[in-house]
Design a protein around this motif. Structure first.
Motif, PDB file in Angstrom:
ATOM      1  N   THR A  12       0.829  -1.211   0.000  1.00 25.77           N
ATOM      2  CA  THR A  12       0.000   0.000   0.000  1.00 25.77           C
ATOM      3  C   THR A  12       0.865   1.264   0.000  1.00 25.77           C
ATOM      4  O   THR A  12       0.692   2.148  -0.846  1.00 25.77           O
ATOM      5  N   ASP A  85      -4.329  -3.576   0.356  1.00 25.53           N
ATOM      6  CA  ASP A  85      -4.188  -4.289  -0.920  1.00 25.53           C
ATOM      7  C   ASP A  85      -4.660  -5.731  -0.858  1.00 25.53           C
ATOM      8  O   ASP A  85      -4.466  -6.474  -1.810  1.00 25.53           O
ATOM      9  N   LYS A  91      -9.754  -5.593   3.111  1.00 31.88           N
ATOM     10  CA  LYS A  91     -11.160  -5.273   2.805  1.00 31.88           C
ATOM     11  C   LYS A  91     -12.103  -5.946   3.803  1.00 31.88           C
ATOM     12  O   LYS A  91     -13.018  -5.308   4.344  1.00 31.88           O
ATOM     13  N   TRP A 103      -8.981   0.424  -2.298  1.00 33.16           N
ATOM     14  CA  TRP A 103      -7.738  -0.162  -2.785  1.00 33.16           C
ATOM     15  C   TRP A 103      -6.747   0.985  -2.990  1.00 33.16           C
ATOM     16  O   TRP A 103      -7.163   2.130  -3.230  1.00 33.16           O
TER      17      TRP A 103
END
Lengths: 122, 439
Positions: A12, A85, A91, A103
């Motif tokens: 990320t 990610d 998530k 994202w």
């Protein structure tokens, strides 16, 4: 409006392994704008803090992946975002904790990361 | 040159007596590649093949051996990510590179024949295929030298990792858990690997008391020793020392197994130079002698080993280790048993009776001084947990400690004279007794 952003690190942020698309300068921008910021990673919390210290970015929290509910309980914000990610480790945890999820490639488009005095800032 | 591995080398029974070749086999050198998180699939100087060639050259240089003197190669030809298949293990099918990297060999797979060819080792006469993993390879190499299969042997363990989820392909990525997997691996590899760890661990805590987080001092100590291993992943990538708070707040992989109970897959290779004790005397480094190698091949009655089965097996393993070496647990300066998951190291050391330990004592033992400075060092190597899932730290550390080359990681609370390493599992693996002296 108070916005809280939780950053995953690996995949990320650009200092992650693998590197992500969000730079530490982008993090500095939202920090200076008054966002509540911190990291939520599988890295040890002490290691996360060391990263922020090395980059001289004061953060409001460092937590392990499963601790987003504690972040939400501790900080009062109008909206909570987690940027990561992984479907399963970012998530899933984010949505279960009541965070909005982005994202990295979506997050980088957000106007937050543009300095206010530059075109495109809000 | 390459021969199918049907060589009966294991010492896997109680009552075999002292190993006939006790002290007559030695390690004379070692070499390590850098330890990367994964191969980027582009950098040809960082492929598993390139790293293995580097490790072999360093081991030969360490021992002062020339290519024409190598007459044996024992190399595990199944890289560590591959056992369960999937994205992390498969580089192919894609276009290959120029020779010698025009096949999977050298990229993500290594074998003795390929190495002998690309390293131009003209006199290799023993390079079996089907070589087992690192715990067993060391035992196999010891017996091969003792039996005269070869005299100067490179023993190589390559551990590969590619981008993608480690061991999460093949049937582990299937939407269905079929057959026995529905019970032991319903969530893929981690369901399986983790379940065989948490089940006996929970039995252990119920029987003897204690909780999972009593492992914290052990895991913290592993990370500390790992940071004292300059070429290990943690030390070479600037990782911070893990704290107790970090450990007890880390997420569960499968309750009570925490993230930091697991090791980190890496891309790396190590090589050791085995030879006869007689030849080793004339090589560059102080030899480290093999007093014994012993195998454990336990089987569980059902789908997963129970605590009583594990304790019976580790107890038997301890007896075989000591009987063949002609020593007792009191003779051990330190131990380097496997730690691929933090939850089962305790079974290994209780089976050894390390420092007088009985079954049920390990969690209390972990609360005492287990550091390299103390009288009871536990895994001074730092193991996989401290330096990455290479599986070879335990052996390298025994060699370095007994040679006086462990640097900042040197044990100082005991005189390094005799050590034991091996694994991987309490129910199955191979174990080696190392000594600074052949006697």
């Amino acid at each position: 409006m108070v916005i809280l952003i939780s950053f995953d690190i690996d995949g990320t942020l650009d200092i992650g392994d693998p590197p992500g698309v969000l730079t530490m300068d982008m993090v500095r921008i939202v920090q200076k704008k008054g966002f509540l910021i911190g990291s939520c990673s599988d890295r040890p919390m002490s290691g996360q803090q060391a990263i922020w210290d090395r980059h001289q970015i004061p953060v409001d929290f460092v937590v392990s992946k499963q601790m987003l509910p504690e972040v939400k309980a501790k900080f009062q914000a109008d909206v909570y975002y987690h940027i990561g990610d992984r479907e399963d480790l970012d998530k899933k945890y984010a949505l279960e904790a009541g965070f909005e999820f982005l994202w990295p490639h979506e997050a980088i488009e957000m106007p937050w990361f543009v300095e206010d005095d530059k075109p495109g800032g809000d | 040159m390459a021969t199918q591995n049907q060589y009966q080398w294991r010492r896997d029974k109680d009552g075999l007596g002292v190993w006939d070749h006790r002290g007559k086999v030695a390690v004379a050198g070692y070499g390590h590649s850098p330890v990367d998180r994964r191969w980027d699939e582009r950098s040809m100087d960082q492929s598993l093949g390139a790293y293995t060639i580097l490790a072999c050259r360093l081991a030969m240089e360490d021992a002062g051996v020339t290519p024409d003197q190598i007459d044996g190669i024992i190399c595990c030809d199944s890289h560590i990510a591959g056992g369960s298949g999937g994205t992390a293990s498969n580089w192919a099918p894609r276009p290959y590179f120029d020779p010698p990297y025009d096949s999977e060999l050298g990229l993500t797979l290594i074998n003795g024949e390929w190495l002998a060819k690309v390293m131009e080792l003209p006199n290799v006469r023993f390079a079996p295929t089907g070589v087992p993993t690192i715990g067993e390879m060391v035992g196999m190499a010891s017996q091969a030298i003792a039996d005269g299969k070869c005299n100067t042997c490179l023993v190589i363990y390559p551990t590969g990792n590619l981008e993608g989820r480690y061991r999460r392909g093949g049937e582990n990525a299937d939407d269905y858990a079929k057959g026995a997997r529905q019970w032991v691996a319903p969530w893929g590899n981690h369901g399986g690997n983790d379940f065989i760890n948490i089940f006996p661990h929970n039995q252990y805590c119920l029987k003897y008391g204690g909780t999972h987080d009593d492992l914290a001092p052990f895991v913290i100590n592993q990370h500390r020793n790992g940071l004292l291993t300059p070429w290990g992943y943690n030390a070479s990538h600037g990782l911070e020392q893990l704290t107790v708070e970090d450990y007890v707040t880390s997420r569960y992989i499968l309750n009570p197994l925490r993230l930091w109970d697991c090791d980190r897959p890496v891309n790396a290779s190590a090589a050791y130079l085995f030879t006869t004790a007689e030849r080793a005397k004339d090589m560059k480094q102080k030899p480290v002698y093999i007093l014994n190698h012993a195998s454990s091949r336990g089987t569980a009655r059902s789908l997963t080993p129970t605590l009583d089965e594990i304790q019976a097996e580790t107890g038997s393993t301890g007896r075989k280790i000591f009987e063949g070496a002609g020593i007792t647990a009191d003779d051990l300066s330190f131990e380097n048993m496997y730690d691929g998951f933090a939850l089962f190291h305790q079974f290994h050391i209780e089976g050894l009776g390390y420092r007088g330990m009985k079954f049920g004592d390990a969690l209390d033992f972990y609360q005492t001084d287990i550091s390299i400075e103390g009288p009871n060092p536990v895994l001074p190597s730092g193991g996989n947990i401290g330096s990455g899932r290479s599986r070879f730290w335990m052996h390298t550390d025994c060699i370095q400690q007994l040679q006086g080359r462990a640097g900042a990681r040197s044990v100082t609370g005991v005189k390094p004279e005799i050590a034991v390493s091996g694994g991987p599992m309490p129910m199955g693996g191979n174990f080696t007794v190392w000594s600074a002296s052949p006697d």
